[in-house]
Motif scaffolding. Structure first.
Motif, mmCIF file in Angstrom:
data_model
loop_
_atom_site.group_PDB
_atom_site.id
_atom_site.type_symbol
_atom_site.label_atom_id
_atom_site.label_comp_id
_atom_site.label_asym_id
_atom_site.label_seq_id
_atom_site.Cartn_x
_atom_site.Cartn_y
_atom_site.Cartn_z
ATOM 1 N N LYS A 1 2.289 11.562 2.599
ATOM 2 C CA LYS A 1 1.876 10.200 1.454
ATOM 3 C C LYS A 1 2.611 9.778 1.223
ATOM 4 O O LYS A 1 3.827 9.970 0.465
ATOM 5 C CB LYS A 1 1.124 11.141 1.088
ATOM 6 N N ASP A 2 2.810 8.280 1.152
ATOM 7 C CA ASP A 2 3.255 7.857 0.066
ATOM 8 C C ASP A 2 2.035 7.472 -0.626
ATOM 9 O O ASP A 2 2.354 7.735 -1.616
ATOM 10 C CB ASP A 2 3.195 5.859 1.312
ATOM 11 N N VAL A 3 3.227 6.093 -1.532
ATOM 12 C CA VAL A 3 2.751 6.267 -3.209
ATOM 13 C C VAL A 3 1.174 5.886 -2.935
ATOM 14 O O VAL A 3 0.727 5.854 -3.941
ATOM 15 C CB VAL A 3 4.239 5.024 -3.869
ATOM 16 N N ILE A 4 0.568 4.931 -2.719
ATOM 17 C CA ILE A 4 -0.036 4.343 -2.256
ATOM 18 C C ILE A 4 -1.013 5.260 -2.086
ATOM 19 O O ILE A 4 -2.024 5.189 -2.598
ATOM 20 C CB ILE A 4 0.158 2.754 -1.371
ATOM 21 N N ASP A 5 -1.254 6.498 -0.759
ATOM 22 C CA ASP A 5 -1.965 7.658 -0.548
ATOM 23 C C ASP A 5 -1.776 8.383 -1.674
ATOM 24 O O ASP A 5 -2.994 8.124 -2.096
ATOM 25 C CB ASP A 5 -1.370 8.249 0.380
ATOM 26 N N LEU A 6 -1.551 8.762 -2.207
ATOM 27 C CA LEU A 6 -1.656 8.939 -3.625
ATOM 28 C C LEU A 6 -2.179 8.936 -4.199
ATOM 29 O O LEU A 6 -3.130 8.787 -5.103
ATOM 30 C CB LEU A 6 -0.030 9.739 -3.914
ATOM 31 N N LEU A 7 -1.531 7.243 -4.851
ATOM 32 C CA LEU A 7 -2.622 6.691 -6.154
ATOM 33 C C LEU A 7 -3.844 6.595 -5.702
ATOM 34 O O LEU A 7 -4.550 7.169 -6.645
ATOM 35 C CB LEU A 7 -2.014 5.591 -5.976
ATOM 36 N N VAL A 8 -4.270 6.622 -4.341
ATOM 37 C CA VAL A 8 -5.814 5.832 -3.605
ATOM 38 C C VAL A 8 -6.292 7.805 -3.994
ATOM 39 O O VAL A 8 -7.455 7.037 -3.999
ATOM 40 C CB VAL A 8 -5.874 5.799 -2.871
ATOM 41 N N PRO B 1 -2.422 -3.434 -0.888
ATOM 42 C CA PRO B 1 -2.734 -4.315 0.188
ATOM 43 C C PRO B 1 -1.379 -5.222 0.821
ATOM 44 O O PRO B 1 -0.595 -5.678 1.278
ATOM 45 C CB PRO B 1 -3.657 -5.127 0.152
ATOM 46 N N GLY B 2 -0.985 -5.757 -0.811
ATOM 47 C CA GLY B 2 -0.084 -6.518 -1.116
ATOM 48 C C GLY B 2 1.685 -6.122 -0.914
ATOM 49 O O GLY B 2 2.635 -6.184 -0.268
ATOM 50 N N LEU B 3 1.489 -4.816 -1.269
ATOM 51 C CA LEU B 3 3.075 -3.970 -1.171
ATOM 52 C C LEU B 3 2.725 -3.269 0.125
ATOM 53 O O LEU B 3 3.804 -3.087 0.166
ATOM 54 C CB LEU B 3 1.791 -2.345 -2.261
ATOM 55 N N ARG B 4 1.885 -3.131 1.067
ATOM 56 C CA ARG B 4 1.473 -2.243 2.270
ATOM 57 C C ARG B 4 2.128 -3.528 3.376
ATOM 58 O O ARG B 4 3.563 -3.375 3.533
ATOM 59 C CB ARG B 4 0.465 -2.340 2.691
ATOM 60 N N GLU B 5 2.005 -4.794 2.443
ATOM 61 C CA GLU B 5 2.696 -5.926 3.586
ATOM 62 C C GLU B 5 3.884 -5.772 3.026
ATOM 63 O O GLU B 5 4.515 -6.537 4.233
ATOM 64 C CB GLU B 5 1.802 -6.958 3.277
ATOM 65 N N LYS B 6 3.977 -5.668 1.944
ATOM 66 C CA LYS B 6 6.050 -6.448 1.142
ATOM 67 C C LYS B 6 7.067 -5.548 1.479
ATOM 68 O O LYS B 6 8.084 -5.752 1.875
ATOM 69 C CB LYS B 6 5.761 -7.277 0.530
ATOM 70 N N VAL B 7 6.224 -4.387 1.496
ATOM 71 C CA VAL B 7 7.023 -3.308 0.866
ATOM 72 C C VAL B 7 7.127 -1.985 2.698
ATOM 73 O O VAL B 7 5.888 -1.891 2.909
ATOM 74 C CB VAL B 7 6.768 -2.421 -0.130
ATOM 75 N N SER B 8 8.529 -1.934 2.265
ATOM 76 C CA SER B 8 8.683 -0.910 3.916
ATOM 77 C C SER B 8 7.953 0.257 4.073
ATOM 78 O O SER B 8 7.855 0.663 3.020
ATOM 79 C CB SER B 8 9.421 -0.934 5.073
ATOM 80 N N MET C 1 7.226 5.887 1.107
ATOM 81 C CA MET C 1 7.279 7.284 1.258
ATOM 82 C C MET C 1 8.514 7.510 0.284
ATOM 83 O O MET C 1 7.242 8.816 -0.994
ATOM 84 C CB MET C 1 7.393 7.140 2.361
ATOM 85 N N LYS C 2 9.484 6.089 -0.062
ATOM 86 C CA LYS C 2 10.997 7.145 -1.244
ATOM 87 C C LYS C 2 10.286 6.599 -2.394
ATOM 88 O O LYS C 2 10.141 7.464 -3.245
ATOM 89 C CB LYS C 2 11.957 6.108 -0.714
ATOM 90 N N LEU C 3 9.423 5.893 -2.862
ATOM 91 C CA LEU C 3 8.750 5.611 -3.608
ATOM 92 C C LEU C 3 7.313 6.473 -4.502
ATOM 93 O O LEU C 3 7.086 6.621 -5.202
ATOM 94 C CB LEU C 3 7.799 4.196 -4.056
ATOM 95 N N ALA C 4 6.488 7.335 -3.679
ATOM 96 C CA ALA C 4 6.128 8.869 -3.452
ATOM 97 C C ALA C 4 6.930 9.616 -4.806
ATOM 98 O O ALA C 4 6.327 9.632 -5.071
ATOM 99 C CB ALA C 4 5.116 9.179 -2.255
ATOM 100 N N GLY C 5 8.244 10.071 -4.691
ATOM 101 C CA GLY C 5 8.447 10.693 -4.631
ATOM 102 C C GLY C 5 9.292 10.051 -6.086
ATOM 103 O O GLY C 5 9.283 10.929 -7.440
ATOM 104 N N VAL C 6 9.354 8.758 -6.931
ATOM 105 C CA VAL C 6 9.678 8.156 -7.680
ATOM 106 C C VAL C 6 8.131 8.338 -8.362
ATOM 107 O O VAL C 6 8.430 8.313 -9.784
ATOM 108 C CB VAL C 6 9.863 6.831 -7.798
#
Length: 188
Positions: free
Chosen positions: A7-14, A123-130, A135-140
């Motif tokens: 799970k990446d940060v967006i997955d966790l937030l959703v 969606p903007g984050l998925r487009e612009k952030v690797s 994935m790293k942001l999920a830990g942050v």
């Protein structure tokens, strides 16, 4: 709390958005102590979630996505409104005659806010952030959540800086207050 690596940060937030959406009707339909307990769970989830978003996600969105400043300002306004409504509900208590009506108003506002994030910001984050950085942001995000207050504190503001400075002391106070409340409830 160990994060599931897929799970990446967006997955966790959703996933958290879905938890919130499912909690609102459960709070509304519950009675007595169950209603109070479910509402406390909702308050904690909303407070921790919004604080972590303000500290971790919004600064990156502001910088990286198209019209980031405008998008984030709109989300922060929605979050400030939700914190004020949540604080009012918390102060009213679940037994107040206006609680359920005000809870529905909050549920609608939170749903619109979550949908805006899911349709515009994420969606903007998925487009612009690797994918690796997401994935790293999920830990942050999880670290920010561990230090976040467990109830809304509208007076602290809606910025990453305000949350970073005020969050840890408020979180300690909130968690101590939660433990005392829980112990008193269970032992008296």
């Amino acid at each position: 709390m160990a994060r599931r690596q897929e799970k990446d940060v967006i997955d966790l937030l959703v996933e958290q958005h879905e938890m919130m959406r499912s909690l609102f009707p459960r709070v509304r339909d519950a009675k007595g102590a169950a209603k109070r307990d479910l509402f406390e769970t909702l308050v904690r989830l909303l407070a921790v979630h919004e604080t972590a978003e303000e500290e971790v996600v919004h600064p990156i969105a502001r910088r990286e996505i198209a019209n980031g400043e405008r998008v984030v300002q709109a989300r922060r306004k929605e979050e400030a409104d939700a914190k004020a409504r949540l604080t009012e509900l918390h102060d009213l208590g679940v037994d107040h005659p206006q609680f359920d009506a005000k809870l529905e108003t909050l549920a609608d506002a939170v749903d619109k806010h979550s949908t805006s994030e899911e349709d515009i910001e994420f969606p903007g984050l998925r487009e612009k952030v690797s994918p690796e950085d997401l994935m790293k942001l999920a830990g942050v995000l999880e670290s920010a959540e561990a230090m976040a207050p467990t109830r809304p504190h509208p007076a602290t503001g809606e910025s990453a800086t305000a949350n970073t400075l005020a969050g840890p002391p408020l979180a300690l106070f909130d968690r101590a207050r939660d433990r005392i409340r829980d112990w008193t409830r269970d032992n008296t």
